[in-house]
Scaffold this active site. Structure first.
Site, PDB file in Angstrom:
ATOM      1  CB  THR A  87      -0.595  -0.270   1.269  1.00 18.60           C
ATOM      2  OG1 THR A  87      -1.513  -0.965   1.510  1.00 18.60           O
ATOM      3  CG2 THR A  87      -1.718   0.896   0.878  1.00 18.60           C
ATOM      4  CB  SER A 158       3.320  -8.162   1.378  1.00 13.16           C
ATOM      5  OG  SER A 158       2.146  -8.232   2.162  1.00 13.16           O
ATOM      6  CB  SER A 159      -1.181 -11.721   0.174  1.00 12.11           C
ATOM      7  OG  SER A 159      -1.490 -10.094   0.673  1.00 12.11           O
ATOM      8  CB  THR A 189       1.662  -3.932   6.004  1.00 12.92           C
ATOM      9  OG1 THR A 189      -0.469  -4.720   6.096  1.00 12.92           O
ATOM     10  CG2 THR A 189       1.585  -2.371   6.316  1.00 12.92           C
TER      11      THR A 189
HETATM   12  N1  ASP Z   1      -2.087  -6.395   1.761  1.00 11.31           N
HETATM   13  C1  ASP Z   1      -1.321  -5.284   1.655  1.00 11.31           C
HETATM   14  C2  ASP Z   1      -0.085  -6.113   1.279  1.00 11.31           C
HETATM   15  O1  ASP Z   1      -0.259  -6.924   2.213  1.00 11.31           O
HETATM   16  C3  ASP Z   1      -1.523  -4.520   2.825  1.00 11.31           C
HETATM   17  C4  ASP Z   1      -0.501  -3.663   2.575  1.00 11.31           C
HETATM   18  O2  ASP Z   1      -0.056  -3.348   1.343  1.00 11.31           O
HETATM   19  O3  ASP Z   1      -0.478  -3.059   3.990  1.00 11.31           O
HETATM   20  O4  ASP Z   1       0.307  -5.810   0.140  1.00 11.31           O
END
Ligand code: ASP
Length: 669
Positions: A87, A158-159, A189
């Site tokens: 994000t 990141s998933s 995150t």
């Molecule tokens: N789904 C996003 C990721 O982990 C959430 C984020 O960037 O915070 O890439």
């Protein structure tokens, strides 16, 4: 920049030997379009180093630094930012939906005066080009941050990240390690804590600060946590030596392998429940130096790239069946993190489950026990937990599940460790990921009594003031012991929790002093007790410079074994080499060579090398030394396009001329 530019950039930037790029070949300088290019007669740089890179941006600091002949006014730190996705760097499209937008991040940063000081950049590096570095506006009391963004081709949620991506990040940091003072990784995150945990084990003997950060809202949004997270990460990476993989989020710097994501909505999204933050960013940035986990070996930074993928997590729940457990523990699984209740308990009335666990450990499956509670540790106070030890399960103490998984993956992939060593390592604290027992705690301090006594006299009472006082007194006590080579006193100070990387008000550490004095025994002692070879003092000097400028060759060799490298301005080193050559000071040339300086190519602001100077002043012994050690290139041109051979010819130094001509014939053969 395409790949060859990247490689050329790195070669040019380095100018100092680095172990990646070191070659047995003989370096030869030629001039192309007015810039020095290093060519190696034998094969040199491993071209596959950057094979997976996006051609996007991998800036070449030193080229700019070399081109600029003005030495820096502001003290600077160079940070490599690796932008993997998440994000933090996303932008809103026309439908107000967040999307990763390739090639826009850096462009947007250049339009943001809070992230880019256009005036300073222009003054220092000329008109902004794709390849020029970014400059953070000056923050009072901190070094100026010069940073480069290396954006991955595919920006990832990141998933979707896996071991392959961890390896990529690790490799990139490894390859750029000597060129930067610190590293910031921008990351989604969701799996940030997994990546941080994995990197913390993959990085062996890390000596520089690595911070992973992300955000709940993009850095370019008006309401955002991204800006704070990014700017603080840059400042910390560039101003403090915290040689750990850490996570910066919501004003806290946390040890990566102690951290878990606790909130998917709020800015305060991460916590390290079992250890306090390593630093807190308030009005000031307060670092808990005594908490920092430092390598205590005489070894260089390296990266362990082969992780074992056959590891998994099994969470116990009340009606879990023996079948589930059996299936779960079947090959190819080699390591399992068992998440048990409370302080590490499994139902001891379930002999069927116990039997499955025992069968697995007997087969050699490594099972690491960690608690389902985020706070506290597993232990064998209850019979239910005690039984697990008896069936070969290893206690993970207060480790997080994320770190436990990463640790299993790392330990199981260490081919040079046998079965018992692996079991032992799993139960041992390797990177600060779990409590190391009593020995980790400093004694309650007699030396602190001294601090207390001074504090009373000065009417100092708050814990903060007391800490400040300790920070002033401890470096002084360390210095005193170092000057007297008093290892017993150093041992005592260690027992009292002294930070061997503590800096005095000039930013100098005990290691700076010991290197200047040249006492090998003391230097070794300090390195084995967590002194950092990378800390710069107020004058931008790392300890190796103290050793070089006092010609303590054995100390320099020891520092090199620990990963120390020169990072002074190349023109400064070039000038020192010319000075040494002018004075016939072969020892000094040898000191610089031992420290990794490329004596053949480093030049002063006039483009003159040590060889030019020796040829000019007819120092035949210096010429002999340079030739014998393959540090001589008789044809290298200075800024007036004059070579050492030409100088010897014009000055009528016939002996030297002959030697250099012979050398050229040999090289050009
Ligand atoms: N789904 C996003 C990721 O982990 C959430 C984020 O960037 O915070 O890439």
């Amino acid at each position: 920049m395409d790949k060859s530019e990247i490689l050329n950039g790195i070669v040019n930037t380095t100018i100092l030997h680095s172990d990646y790029k070191q070659t047995n070949g003989y370096s030869k300088n030629v001039i192309t379009n007015g810039t020095h290019e290093k060519k190696n007669v034998e094969s040199t740089v491993t071209n596959d180093l950057y094979s997976n890179k996006s051609a996007n941006t991998y800036h070449n600091f030193s080229r700019s630094r070399c081109d600029s002949i003005t030495l820096d006014d502001d003290k600077e730190s160079k940070i490599l930012v690796i932008y993997t996705g998440g994000t933090i760097g996303m932008m809103r499209n026309n439908d107000d939906v967040l999307v990763p937008t390739p090639n826009s991040f850096e462009r947007k940063i250049k339009q943001d005066p809070h992230l880019y000081d256009a005036a300073y950049a222009q003054k220092k590096y000329g008109p902004a080009m794709n390849s020029s570095p970014l400059v953070l506006p000056k923050v009072k009391g901190f070094r100026r941050i010069i940073y480069s963004i290396y954006q991955y081709n595919e920006l990832l949620d990141s998933s979707n990240m896996s071991i392959k991506d961890w390896k990529q990040i690790a490799e990139d940091i490894w390859q750029a390690y000597e060129l930067y003072d610190g590293f910031v990784v921008l990351h989604g995150t969701d799996t940030l804590a997994y990546t941080a945990s994995a990197l913390s084990f993959m990085f062996e003997n890390l000596g520089k600060t690595v911070i992973i950060t992300g955000a709940q809202l993009p850095v370019f949004d008006l309401r955002t946590d991204g800006n704070d997270n990014f700017v603080n990460s840059l400042l910390i990476a560039g101003n403090y030596n915290i040689p750990e993989v850490t996570i910066f989020f919501h004003n806290k710097l946390l040890r990566g392998n102690r951290t878990v994501k606790i909130d998917s909505e709020n800015f305060d999204a991460f916590d390290s429940p079992n250890v306090p933050p390593l630093a807190i960013a308030g009005i000031e940035i307060n670092v808990s130096f005594r908490q920092i986990y430092r390598p205590k070996t005489i070894e260089k930074f390296s990266v362990h790239l082969s992780l074992n993928e056959h590891v998994s997590l099994l969470r116990i729940f009340p009606n879990i069946t023996a079948d589930t457990v059996r299936t779960f523990l079947q090959p190819p699984i080699e390591g399992v993190v068992l998440q048990t209740y409370g302080a590490g308990n499994l139902p001891c009335n379930r002999e069927d489950i116990m039997a499955e666990v025992k069968k697995a450990t007997d087969r050699g499956v490594m099972i690491l026990n960690c608690s389902q509670c985020s706070k506290g540790s597993v232990n064998s106070v209850y019979q239910t937990g005690h039984i697990l030890n008896q069936v070969g399960v290893i206690s993970g103490n207060d480790i997080t599940p994320e770190a436990a998984l990463a640790k299993l993956s790392y330990v199981l992939s260490k081919d040079d460790w046998d079965f018992n060593t692996k079991r032992m390592m799993l139960g041992r604290n390797l990177r600060g990921e779990m409590g190391g027992g009593k020995s980790e705690q400093p004694n309650t301090l007699a030396e602190w009594d001294l601090v207390d006594a001074v504090a009373r006299t000065l009417h100092v009472s708050s814990p903060h003031e007391l800490n400040v006082l300790g920070a002033v007194l401890f470096p002084a006590m360390l210095s005193n012991a170092i000057v007297r080579s008093d290892l017993t006193k150093l041992d005592e100070l260690k027992g009292f929790g002294a930070d061997f990387s503590a800096q005095n008000s000039d930013g100098r550490t005990g290691l700076h002093l010991a290197c200047a004095l040249g006492n090998l025994k003391v230097v070794r002692y300090l390195l084995l007790n967590g002194s950092s070879v990378h800390i710069k003092d107020r004058f931008d000097r790392t300890p190796i410079i103290d050793a070089v400028e006092n010609d303590h060759i054995e100390v320099i060799k020891l520092l090199r074994r620990c990963g120390a490298h020169l990072n002074s301005h190349p023109k400064y080193i070039g000038q020192q080499l010319c000075n040494a050559a002018a004075k016939g000071n072969i020892n000094r040339l040898e000191s610089y060579a031992t420290a990794g300086a490329d004596i053949a190519t480093l030049s002063d602001i006039n483009g003159r090398t040590a060889l030019h100077t020796a040829a000019l002043l007819n120092h035949e012994d210096v010429i002999d030394y340079l030739i014998d050690n393959q540090f001589a290139d008789g044809e290298i041109l200075d800024l007036m396009s004059v070579s050492p051979i030409e100088i010897a010819r014009r000055k009528g130094h016939t002996n030297i001329l002959e030697k250099l001509m012979n050398l050229s014939k040999y090289i050009n053969k």
